[in-house]
Write a protein that holds these residues in place. Structure first.
Motif, PDB file in Angstrom:
ATOM      1  N   SER A 199     -22.094  98.929  97.767  1.00 54.26           N
ATOM      2  CA  SER A 199     -20.810  98.324  97.050  1.00 54.26           C
ATOM      3  C   SER A 199     -20.093  97.533  98.147  1.00 54.26           C
ATOM      4  O   SER A 199     -19.677  98.100  98.989  1.00 54.26           O
ATOM      5  N   ALA A 200     -18.844  96.907  97.707  1.00 51.21           N
ATOM      6  CA  ALA A 200     -17.946  96.473  98.622  1.00 51.21           C
ATOM      7  C   ALA A 200     -16.888  96.811  99.283  1.00 51.21           C
ATOM      8  O   ALA A 200     -16.430  96.226 100.092  1.00 51.21           O
ATOM      9  N   HIS A 201     -16.602  97.934  98.505  1.00 51.81           N
ATOM     10  CA  HIS A 201     -15.700  99.047  99.343  1.00 51.81           C
ATOM     11  C   HIS A 201     -16.582 100.234  99.716  1.00 51.81           C
ATOM     12  O   HIS A 201     -17.766 100.905  99.764  1.00 51.81           O
ATOM     13  N   TYR A 202     -15.656 100.835 100.790  1.00 52.20           N
ATOM     14  CA  TYR A 202     -16.383 101.577 101.782  1.00 52.20           C
ATOM     15  C   TYR A 202     -14.945 102.799 101.698  1.00 52.20           C
ATOM     16  O   TYR A 202     -14.635 102.206 101.856  1.00 52.20           O
ATOM     17  N   ALA A 203     -15.167 103.942 102.478  1.00 58.03           N
ATOM     18  CA  ALA A 203     -14.155 105.449 102.947  1.00 58.03           C
ATOM     19  C   ALA A 203     -14.435 105.342 104.129  1.00 58.03           C
ATOM     20  O   ALA A 203     -15.262 105.838 104.613  1.00 58.03           O
ATOM     21  N   ALA A 204     -13.294 105.435 104.716  1.00 53.53           N
ATOM     22  CA  ALA A 204     -13.182 106.543 106.685  1.00 53.53           C
ATOM     23  C   ALA A 204     -13.125 107.722 106.865  1.00 53.53           C
ATOM     24  O   ALA A 204     -12.106 108.290 105.871  1.00 53.53           O
ATOM     25  N   CYS A 205     -13.798 108.835 106.861  1.00 57.50           N
ATOM     26  CA  CYS A 205     -13.631 110.221 107.197  1.00 57.50           C
ATOM     27  C   CYS A 205     -12.971 110.282 108.478  1.00 57.50           C
ATOM     28  O   CYS A 205     -14.031 110.540 109.207  1.00 57.50           O
ATOM     29  N   ALA A 206     -12.002 110.710 108.869  1.00 62.48           N
ATOM     30  CA  ALA A 206     -11.630 111.347 109.925  1.00 62.48           C
ATOM     31  C   ALA A 206     -12.359 112.997 110.612  1.00 62.48           C
ATOM     32  O   ALA A 206     -11.992 112.952 111.395  1.00 62.48           O
ATOM     33  N   THR A 207     -12.726 113.878 109.700  1.00 64.29           N
ATOM     34  CA  THR A 207     -12.652 114.291 110.174  1.00 64.29           C
ATOM     35  C   THR A 207     -14.262 114.335 110.560  1.00 64.29           C
ATOM     36  O   THR A 207     -14.690 114.994 111.812  1.00 64.29           O
ATOM     37  N   ALA A 213     -20.148 104.407 103.317  1.00 59.08           N
ATOM     38  CA  ALA A 213     -20.852 102.842 102.310  1.00 59.08           C
ATOM     39  C   ALA A 213     -21.906 103.370 101.390  1.00 59.08           C
ATOM     40  O   ALA A 213     -22.335 105.067 101.575  1.00 59.08           O
ATOM     41  N   TRP A 214     -21.795 103.143 100.922  1.00 59.38           N
ATOM     42  CA  TRP A 214     -22.306 103.363  99.145  1.00 59.38           C
ATOM     43  C   TRP A 214     -23.085 102.090  98.318  1.00 59.38           C
ATOM     44  O   TRP A 214     -23.326 100.917  98.695  1.00 59.38           O
ATOM     45  N   SER A 215     -24.896 102.123  98.127  1.00 61.79           N
ATOM     46  CA  SER A 215     -25.494 102.030  97.364  1.00 61.79           C
ATOM     47  C   SER A 215     -25.402 101.862  95.975  1.00 61.79           C
ATOM     48  O   SER A 215     -25.520 103.027  95.607  1.00 61.79           O
ATOM     49  N   TRP A 216     -26.042 101.372  94.709  1.00 60.86           N
ATOM     50  CA  TRP A 216     -26.292 101.936  93.593  1.00 60.86           C
ATOM     51  C   TRP A 216     -27.457 100.444  92.619  1.00 60.86           C
ATOM     52  O   TRP A 216     -27.426  99.578  93.519  1.00 60.86           O
ATOM     53  N   ARG A 217     -28.058 101.451  92.198  1.00 66.15           N
ATOM     54  CA  ARG A 217     -29.490 100.326  91.440  1.00 66.15           C
ATOM     55  C   ARG A 217     -28.814 101.435  89.871  1.00 66.15           C
ATOM     56  O   ARG A 217     -28.666 102.546  89.481  1.00 66.15           O
ATOM     57  N   ARG A 218     -28.903 100.318  88.613  1.00 63.94           N
ATOM     58  CA  ARG A 218     -28.624 100.950  87.554  1.00 63.94           C
ATOM     59  C   ARG A 218     -30.504 101.434  86.405  1.00 63.94           C
ATOM     60  O   ARG A 218     -31.280 101.056  87.200  1.00 63.94           O
ATOM     61  N   GLU A 231     -23.836 107.293 105.589  1.00 66.31           N
ATOM     62  CA  GLU A 231     -23.450 107.215 106.441  1.00 66.31           C
ATOM     63  C   GLU A 231     -22.878 106.880 107.991  1.00 66.31           C
ATOM     64  O   GLU A 231     -23.825 106.786 108.552  1.00 66.31           O
ATOM     65  N   LEU A 232     -21.808 105.587 108.205  1.00 67.38           N
ATOM     66  CA  LEU A 232     -22.561 105.013 109.392  1.00 67.38           C
ATOM     67  C   LEU A 232     -21.449 105.442 110.560  1.00 67.38           C
ATOM     68  O   LEU A 232     -19.813 105.814 110.469  1.00 67.38           O
ATOM     69  N   SER A 233     -21.547 105.961 112.183  1.00 70.36           N
ATOM     70  CA  SER A 233     -21.465 106.426 113.075  1.00 70.36           C
ATOM     71  C   SER A 233     -20.290 105.659 113.124  1.00 70.36           C
ATOM     72  O   SER A 233     -19.763 104.221 113.183  1.00 70.36           O
ATOM     73  N   ASP A 234     -19.154 105.685 113.824  1.00 70.92           N
ATOM     74  CA  ASP A 234     -17.646 105.032 113.606  1.00 70.92           C
ATOM     75  C   ASP A 234     -17.747 104.891 115.705  1.00 70.92           C
ATOM     76  O   ASP A 234     -17.371 103.986 115.869  1.00 70.92           O
ATOM     77  N   VAL A 235     -18.807 105.757 116.108  1.00 69.80           N
ATOM     78  CA  VAL A 235     -18.888 105.098 117.448  1.00 69.80           C
ATOM     79  C   VAL A 235     -20.583 104.142 117.524  1.00 69.80           C
ATOM     80  O   VAL A 235     -19.613 102.869 118.707  1.00 69.80           O
TER      81      VAL A 235
END
Length: 548
Positions: A199-207, A213-218, A231-235
């Motif tokens: 997907s073109a969109h992802y989300a940051a989790c401060a905690t 990020a995410w991917s999909w299939r039909r 789950e991508l490390s912010d470091v």
């Protein structure tokens, strides 16, 4: 949607601020600036706290030779990097060299999602199911790998060098996704022409200090969507695992995502996908997506899906009876009292969705009038708060239905209940004039606003000026308070047909730009585009990647 009798008044009110011709001039092919070039500061001074790089992408080439692409969203990805350091700024901009971009230098040879076809009609396109990946929708900065990923909705990311923006190649997110060959379809089949759609969109989790990020299939059969979280490390920027999940009853992949400390949250409109027209060469796949009138009449509107970030499996499903069409997600969080997920998103309202469903109009529609400056047929986009409860969800429209989009929050609030949302808006919203017909009607973006969710009101705003248009902004955090940040955005001036880049203090938008930067003469404007990311300097106190 505004009534027809009101549209003339709407357009008359806007006439002094912009014209159709003004708006149209933004949609022309951009020029590259391949070498880092210092920018002149034409107003103010670059804040000392602003140290890092803003990246942004959008469609930048709208045809090949004498052939135009059928839709603005089919345009080839054009990325810029704006680096702030030592009180100065440098800039470069390049096209993403996807397989389709490289091949299509003389004529159109690829089919695309939004309707561009090879010349020759259906017979020349039938049964060719490959889709061009324009890499034009969003970027994800990964300093730990010295890469920026150019993202699209239905294909693999393209990795770019962070310094030069040179296209390195297709990326697999540390081998967590299968890119497949160029043009691979995101079908859950073990066939050589399939692959994962990141997907073109992802989300940051401060905690958790991770970017989700995410991917999909039909699936080949059925209406469920298979998703995989990354789950991508912010470091380090590297993938630290993730889970597989299922979104039940979701035929059309959601556009955006929110992440709480425990869940990945999605909003899905009641929609169905018809692929026969695409297979037979009559249209692009996005032209076969329709709102599902039967489901809406049965009381199933928008569905909120919450997938456990630790265990995966089938996502929790909360049904809202109101049929909103979610576009962009600002944030998601877990309610402290109920434990259920909540989200804020920019959405088309139910009256628009219901009308399109009953009239059997495809979701994509004809964007030619809109790109020509006629907003009368466009859907208003409103900020909506969704809250889960039991198996249901409630929706609440914010700010008296103001036309708002490109909503975002400070990264320190990512996954937590936030106070402020930043968004692009029209002039009437910036003035706070609820009685103006353009306040809750589609209008070109000419302002940035700060919404106080607790007060349900726009509390701060900046209007860019007559014959000028704002683009989506990159939010650059400089501290942990929700106003400790800057908005960085291109502003297009139709009078000069040039763009400048402005920097606004999130704590005082009304004060106007703290600085404004002129673009190089050989690349003087940026076409109206899509989304971006902020990558702070290595010695900065902010996070490695921010969701914008």
């Amino acid at each position: 949607m505004p009534k027809a009798s009101s549209l003339l008044l709407l357009l008359h009110a806007a006439a002094a601020l912009w014209s159709k011709t003004d708006w149209r001039t933004m949609f022309r092919t951009a020029s590259e600036c391949p070498r880092r070039t210092p920018l002149d500061v034409v107003h103010g001074a670059i804040p000392a706290a602003l140290r890092g790089t803003a990246y942004k992408v959008g469609p930048g080439r709208f045809g090949v030779g004498s052939e135009d692409y059928a839709h603005w969203l089919d345009g080839d990805g054009y990325v810029f990097a704006l680096d702030f350091a030592d009180g100065g700024a440098t800039y470069c901009a390049r096209f993403v060299e996807t397989a389709g971009y490289v091949e299509e230098q003389e004529k159109i040879t690829w089919r695309t999602t939004f309707g561009t076809q090879r010349p020759g009609g259906p017979l020349a396109n039938a049964f060719d199911l490959k889709l061009k990946n324009p890499a034009n929708t969003n970027v994800l900065a990964i300093p730990g790998r010295d890469r920026v990923l150019a993202l699209w909705e239905a294909g693999a990311p393209h990795a770019l060098d962070m310094e030069t923006l040179h296209t390195v190649g297709v990326d697999s997110l540390d081998e967590r996704v299968v890119p497949g060959p160029p043009g691979a379809l995101p079908l859950d089949l073990p066939l050589p022409f399939t692959g994962d759609a990141v997907s073109a969109h992802y989300a940051a989790c401060a905690t958790t200090k991770q970017t989700v990020a995410w991917s999909w299939r039909r699936p080949a059969l059925g209406d469920d969507l298979f998703v995989k979280l990354h789950e991508l490390s912010d470091v380090s920027g590297h993938a630290e695992g993730g889970v597989d999940g299922v979104l039940e009853g979701v035929s059309f992949a959601p556009h955006d995502i929110g992440a709480t400390p425990t869940r990945a949250c999605f909003l899905a409109a009641p929609a169905s996908v018809e692929v026969l027209g695409y297979v037979l060469g009559f249209r692009g796949p996005a032209q076969g997506v329709f709102f599902d009138d039967k489901r809406i009449r049965a009381g199933e509107g928008t569905t909120l899906h919450a997938l456990d970030r630790r265990n995966g499996g089938t996502a929790e499903r909360y049904v809202c009876p109101d049929a909103y069409h979610p576009i962009h997600v600002a944030n998601a969080w877990d309610d402290e009292t109920s434990g259920c997920p909540s989200m804020i998103a920019a959405c088309w309202p139910p009256d628009c969705v219901n009308a399109m469903a009953s009239e059997r109009r495809d979701i994509l529609g004809d964007w030619a009038p809109l790109l020509g400056g006629d907003f009368s047929g466009a859907a208003v986009t409103q900020l909506v708060s969704f809250s889960g409860h039991g198996g249901g969800a409630r929706a609440r429209v914010l700010c008296s239905g103001a036309h708002l989009d490109h909503c975002k929050v400070h990264p320190a609030a990512g996954g937590l209940e936030n106070k402020f949302v930043y968004a692009s808006a029209g002039a009437a919203v910036a003035r706070g004039d609820i009685n103006d017909l353009t306040y809750a009607a589609p209008q070109p973006p000419q302002a940035f606003v700060r919404v106080d969710v607790s007060e349900d009101a726009v509390v701060d705003s900046w209007f860019c000026g007559e014959r000028r248009f704002t683009d989506d902004a990159v939010l650059a955090a400089t501290g942990e308070d929700e106003t400790d940040a800057y908005l960085i955005a291109p502003v297009y001036d139709a009078a000069t047909q040039r763009s400048t880049i402005i920097v606004l203090d999130c704590g005082d938008l009304a004060a106007g730009p703290v600085c404004e930067l002129a673009l190089p003469d050989d690349a003087p404007f940026i076409p109206w585009g899509l989304h971006g990311a902020w990558s702070p300097a290595a010695n900065g106190a902010t996070r490695a990647t921010e969701h914008v």
